[in-house]
Design an enzyme around this catalytic site. Sequence first.
Site, PDB file in Angstrom:
ATOM      1  NE  ARG A 140     -34.977  11.717 -58.806  1.00  0.00           N
ATOM      2  CZ  ARG A 140     -34.196  11.009 -58.519  1.00  0.00           C
ATOM      3  NH1 ARG A 140     -34.239   9.902 -58.669  1.00  0.00           N
ATOM      4  NH2 ARG A 140     -32.936  11.296 -58.001  1.00  0.00           N
ATOM      5  CD  GLU A 181     -26.756   1.924 -40.882  1.00  0.00           C
ATOM      6  OE1 GLU A 181     -26.470   1.270 -41.970  1.00  0.00           O
ATOM      7  OE2 GLU A 181     -27.232   2.958 -41.183  1.00  0.00           O
ATOM      8  CG  ASP A 218     -21.980  12.482 -48.965  1.00  0.00           C
ATOM      9  OD1 ASP A 218     -22.326  11.488 -47.962  1.00  0.00           O
ATOM     10  OD2 ASP A 218     -22.962  12.854 -49.432  1.00  0.00           O
ATOM     11  NE  ARG A 272     -29.570   9.437 -32.856  1.00  0.00           N
ATOM     12  CZ  ARG A 272     -30.045   8.656 -31.734  1.00  0.00           C
ATOM     13  NH1 ARG A 272     -30.036   8.897 -30.833  1.00  0.00           N
ATOM     14  NH2 ARG A 272     -31.104   7.666 -32.338  1.00  0.00           N
ATOM     15  CE1 TYR A 283     -22.537  11.446 -43.111  1.00  0.00           C
ATOM     16  CE2 TYR A 283     -22.618  12.805 -44.959  1.00  0.00           C
ATOM     17  CZ  TYR A 283     -22.705  11.734 -44.648  1.00  0.00           C
ATOM     18  OH  TYR A 283     -22.696  10.593 -45.531  1.00  0.00           O
ATOM     19  NE  ARG A 329     -28.487   2.702 -43.867  1.00  0.00           N
ATOM     20  CZ  ARG A 329     -27.729   3.290 -44.623  1.00  0.00           C
ATOM     21  NH1 ARG A 329     -28.383   3.832 -45.738  1.00  0.00           N
ATOM     22  NH2 ARG A 329     -26.449   3.770 -44.086  1.00  0.00           N
ATOM     23  NE  ARG A 372     -32.687  20.007 -51.141  1.00  0.00           N
ATOM     24  CZ  ARG A 372     -32.792  19.190 -52.402  1.00  0.00           C
ATOM     25  NH1 ARG A 372     -33.875  19.155 -52.931  1.00  0.00           N
ATOM     26  NH2 ARG A 372     -31.633  18.547 -52.563  1.00  0.00           N
TER      27      ARG A 372
HETATM   28  P1  FDA Z   1     -12.621   8.801 -40.542  1.00  0.00           P
HETATM   29  O1  FDA Z   1     -13.572   8.560 -39.632  1.00  0.00           O
HETATM   30  O2  FDA Z   1     -12.878   7.736 -41.842  1.00  0.00           O
HETATM   31  O3  FDA Z   1     -11.206   8.614 -40.285  1.00  0.00           O
HETATM   32  C1  FDA Z   1     -10.717   9.278 -39.149  1.00  0.00           C
HETATM   33  C2  FDA Z   1      -9.603   8.041 -38.472  1.00  0.00           C
HETATM   34  O4  FDA Z   1      -9.001   8.766 -37.424  1.00  0.00           O
HETATM   35  C3  FDA Z   1     -10.414   6.847 -38.037  1.00  0.00           C
HETATM   36  O5  FDA Z   1      -9.662   5.748 -38.611  1.00  0.00           O
HETATM   37  C4  FDA Z   1      -9.996   6.872 -36.527  1.00  0.00           C
HETATM   38  O6  FDA Z   1      -9.782   5.528 -36.089  1.00  0.00           O
HETATM   39  C5  FDA Z   1      -8.769   7.670 -36.456  1.00  0.00           C
HETATM   40  N1  FDA Z   1      -8.593   8.127 -35.219  1.00  0.00           N
HETATM   41  C6  FDA Z   1      -9.346   9.219 -34.512  1.00  0.00           C
HETATM   42  N2  FDA Z   1      -8.872   9.255 -33.329  1.00  0.00           N
HETATM   43  C7  FDA Z   1      -7.723   8.938 -33.230  1.00  0.00           C
HETATM   44  C8  FDA Z   1      -6.733   9.003 -32.262  1.00  0.00           C
HETATM   45  N3  FDA Z   1      -6.806   9.650 -31.098  1.00  0.00           N
HETATM   46  N4  FDA Z   1      -5.530   8.304 -32.463  1.00  0.00           N
HETATM   47  C9  FDA Z   1      -5.363   7.800 -33.733  1.00  0.00           C
HETATM   48  N5  FDA Z   1      -6.112   7.733 -34.602  1.00  0.00           N
HETATM   49  C10 FDA Z   1      -7.543   8.253 -34.504  1.00  0.00           C
HETATM   50  N6  FDA Z   1     -20.388   8.975 -47.667  1.00  0.00           N
HETATM   51  C11 FDA Z   1     -20.556   8.927 -49.082  1.00  0.00           C
HETATM   52  O7  FDA Z   1     -19.871   9.583 -49.933  1.00  0.00           O
HETATM   53  N7  FDA Z   1     -21.328   8.028 -49.489  1.00  0.00           N
HETATM   54  C12 FDA Z   1     -22.077   7.082 -48.563  1.00  0.00           C
HETATM   55  O8  FDA Z   1     -22.710   6.254 -48.979  1.00  0.00           O
HETATM   56  C13 FDA Z   1     -21.546   7.177 -47.105  1.00  0.00           C
HETATM   57  N8  FDA Z   1     -22.243   6.301 -46.215  1.00  0.00           N
HETATM   58  C14 FDA Z   1     -22.000   6.546 -44.688  1.00  0.00           C
HETATM   59  C15 FDA Z   1     -22.525   5.914 -43.958  1.00  0.00           C
HETATM   60  C16 FDA Z   1     -22.434   5.968 -42.406  1.00  0.00           C
HETATM   61  C17 FDA Z   1     -23.208   5.281 -41.538  1.00  0.00           C
HETATM   62  C18 FDA Z   1     -21.662   7.120 -42.122  1.00  0.00           C
HETATM   63  C19 FDA Z   1     -21.557   7.483 -40.734  1.00  0.00           C
HETATM   64  C20 FDA Z   1     -20.973   7.929 -43.013  1.00  0.00           C
HETATM   65  C21 FDA Z   1     -21.147   7.798 -44.384  1.00  0.00           C
HETATM   66  N9  FDA Z   1     -20.237   8.342 -45.417  1.00  0.00           N
HETATM   67  C22 FDA Z   1     -20.745   8.251 -46.775  1.00  0.00           C
HETATM   68  C23 FDA Z   1     -19.430   9.398 -44.915  1.00  0.00           C
HETATM   69  C24 FDA Z   1     -17.807   8.932 -44.987  1.00  0.00           C
HETATM   70  O9  FDA Z   1     -17.786   7.797 -43.976  1.00  0.00           O
HETATM   71  C25 FDA Z   1     -16.995   9.969 -44.545  1.00  0.00           C
HETATM   72  O10 FDA Z   1     -17.042  11.056 -45.527  1.00  0.00           O
HETATM   73  C26 FDA Z   1     -15.491   9.509 -44.360  1.00  0.00           C
HETATM   74  O11 FDA Z   1     -15.176   8.358 -43.864  1.00  0.00           O
HETATM   75  C27 FDA Z   1     -14.824  10.644 -43.644  1.00  0.00           C
HETATM   76  O12 FDA Z   1     -13.321  10.477 -43.421  1.00  0.00           O
HETATM   77  P2  FDA Z   1     -12.507  11.101 -42.504  1.00  0.00           P
HETATM   78  O13 FDA Z   1     -11.227  10.909 -42.794  1.00  0.00           O
HETATM   79  O14 FDA Z   1     -12.876  12.587 -42.172  1.00  0.00           O
HETATM   80  O15 FDA Z   1     -12.789  10.163 -41.090  1.00  0.00           O
END
Ligand code: FDA
Length: 376
Positions: free
Chosen positions: A174, A299, A349, A247, A347, A279, A170
Site C-alpha cells: 500500500r 503462537e 474467515d 497445519r 479455510y 506472534r 499476491r
Molecule cells: P469450528 O472449528 O469453530 O467449529 C467446529 C466445532 O465442531 C468445534 O467446536 C469442534 O469441537 C466440533 N467437533 C468437531 N468434531 C466433532 C465431533 N466428532 N463430535 C462433536 N463435536 C465435534 N476468522 C476471522 O474472520 N478473523 C480472524 O481474525 C480469524 N482468526 C483465526 C485465527 C486462527 C489461528 C484460525 C485457525 C482461524 C481464524 N479465523 C479467523 C477463522 C475462524 O476460526 C473460522 O472461520 C471459524 O471458527 C469456523 O467455524 P466452524 O463452525 O466452521 O468451525
Amino acid sequence: MYDYLIVGSGLFGSVFAYEASKRGKKCFLIDKRNHTGGNVYTESLEDINVHKYGAHIFHTNNKEIWDYVNRFAEFNRYTNSPIANYKGEIYNLPFNMNTFNKLWGVIRPEEAKKIIEEQKQAAGIKAPKNLEEQAISLVGTDLYEKLIKGYTEKQWGRSAKQLPAFIIKRLPVRFTYDNNYFNDRYQGIPNGGYNVIIEKMLEGIDVRLSVDFFKHREELEQLAKKVVFTGMIDQYYDYKYGVLEYRSLHFKTKVVEETDNYQGNAVVNYTDKETPYTRIIEHKHLEFGTQAKTVITEEYPKEWKPGDEPYYPINDAKNNEIYKKYKQLADQEADVIFGGRLATYKYYDMHQVIGAALAAVSKEFAETAPDFTGPP
Ligand code: FDA
C-alpha cells in the site's frame, strides 16, 4: 424426535441451530469440547477475554453479514494494525508507507515504488520456481528478507525455497500511510467477546457438551431426522480415501503480573527465523482493556498429526484430490448437511462461515436468501 442433530457448536453449527429453531425446528446440538463456540470461544483470565484458539478479529465487506452479527452483539472500534518485530526493529504491517519509511527513510510513494521496482529488476526473476522467488518478484529483497522469509518458514516448517510459489499469490503493498490490515468496510470485536454471540444464538436450544459424535454415532443418529455435520469429513467416512492434512498450532498463554501493558499492541509478529513463535497476542488490546494485569499468548506453528487440533487445511493437489472424493460421497447424502471449515476442508474467515451457514439454511428451507456470501 429432533429435526436436526447438529455436530459442532462453532459458528456454522450455531448459526444453523439458531435459524432452524427460529423456523420452528427442534435442534439437538453436541460438541466434543467442554464449551460452545468452536474456535471463536474466549476464556476469561484476569477478567480479560482470552482468544483461546488464536486472535479473532471480525471483518467483512458485506453489509448483510455485518447487520446480522450486530443483532447478537455490539462491536467495538478495534482496527487490526499488527506490527512486525525483526530482531528488535519495529515495522508497521501491512506493507505501507510507514513500513517503507522505516526501512529506507523514504517519504514519498514514488520513492518507495522506485526502490521496490529496482530490487525486483535486480533479482531478475521471470518465472518464480518457489515461494522465495515468488515473494521477491512481488515485493523485492528487503521486504522479503526482513518481513516474509523467517515468518513464512516458521509457519510452514520448511525453507522458502522448498515451498511452492502458489502459497503466495499476491502480497498487498500500500503506498499510503495506512496501517489498517484489512480493506473491509466493517471490522471490530464484539463487546464481551464472541461467547456473547454464541450464547444468544443457542438460547433455548438443547446443547450437550463433551460428546464426541464418533463415540456415540449410532444412538445419536437415531435422535434426529437429519444431521448437520461440522467435524472432519475424512473422519465421517472413516478415512476410507485417506487422511486430509492440516497445519497445527500450539499456544502458550501467560499472565504477566509486572505490567498492565506488555507490548503496546494486540498483535506483534516475530519475523526473524530464530524466535520460535510467529506472534504474540496481547488480548486486552483487542478490547481496549484497562485491567491491572495483562495476558499474552505466544503462537507456535506445529506439524500436524492425527489427533492434534486441525487449524489450517493444506490445500495442495494431493489433499484436494482426496477431499474431492469425500465431497462426492457427501453430495449423495440426503439427510446430512456438511458445513464449516472441517467438513468442507477449507479455510474460512468468520464472515464467510456465517455466510455459508445462512446459504445452507436458505437451501434447506427452500428460501431465497439475500446475498450473504458477498464479496470476499
Ligand atoms: P469450528 O472449528 O469453530 O467449529 C467446529 C466445532 O465442531 C468445534 O467446536 C469442534 O469441537 C466440533 N467437533 C468437531 N468434531 C466433532 C465431533 N466428532 N463430535 C462433536 N463435536 C465435534 N476468522 C476471522 O474472520 N478473523 C480472524 O481474525 C480469524 N482468526 C483465526 C485465527 C486462527 C489461528 C484460525 C485457525 C482461524 C481464524 N479465523 C479467523 C477463522 C475462524 O476460526 C473460522 O472461520 C471459524 O471458527 C469456523 O467455524 P466452524 O463452525 O466452521 O468451525
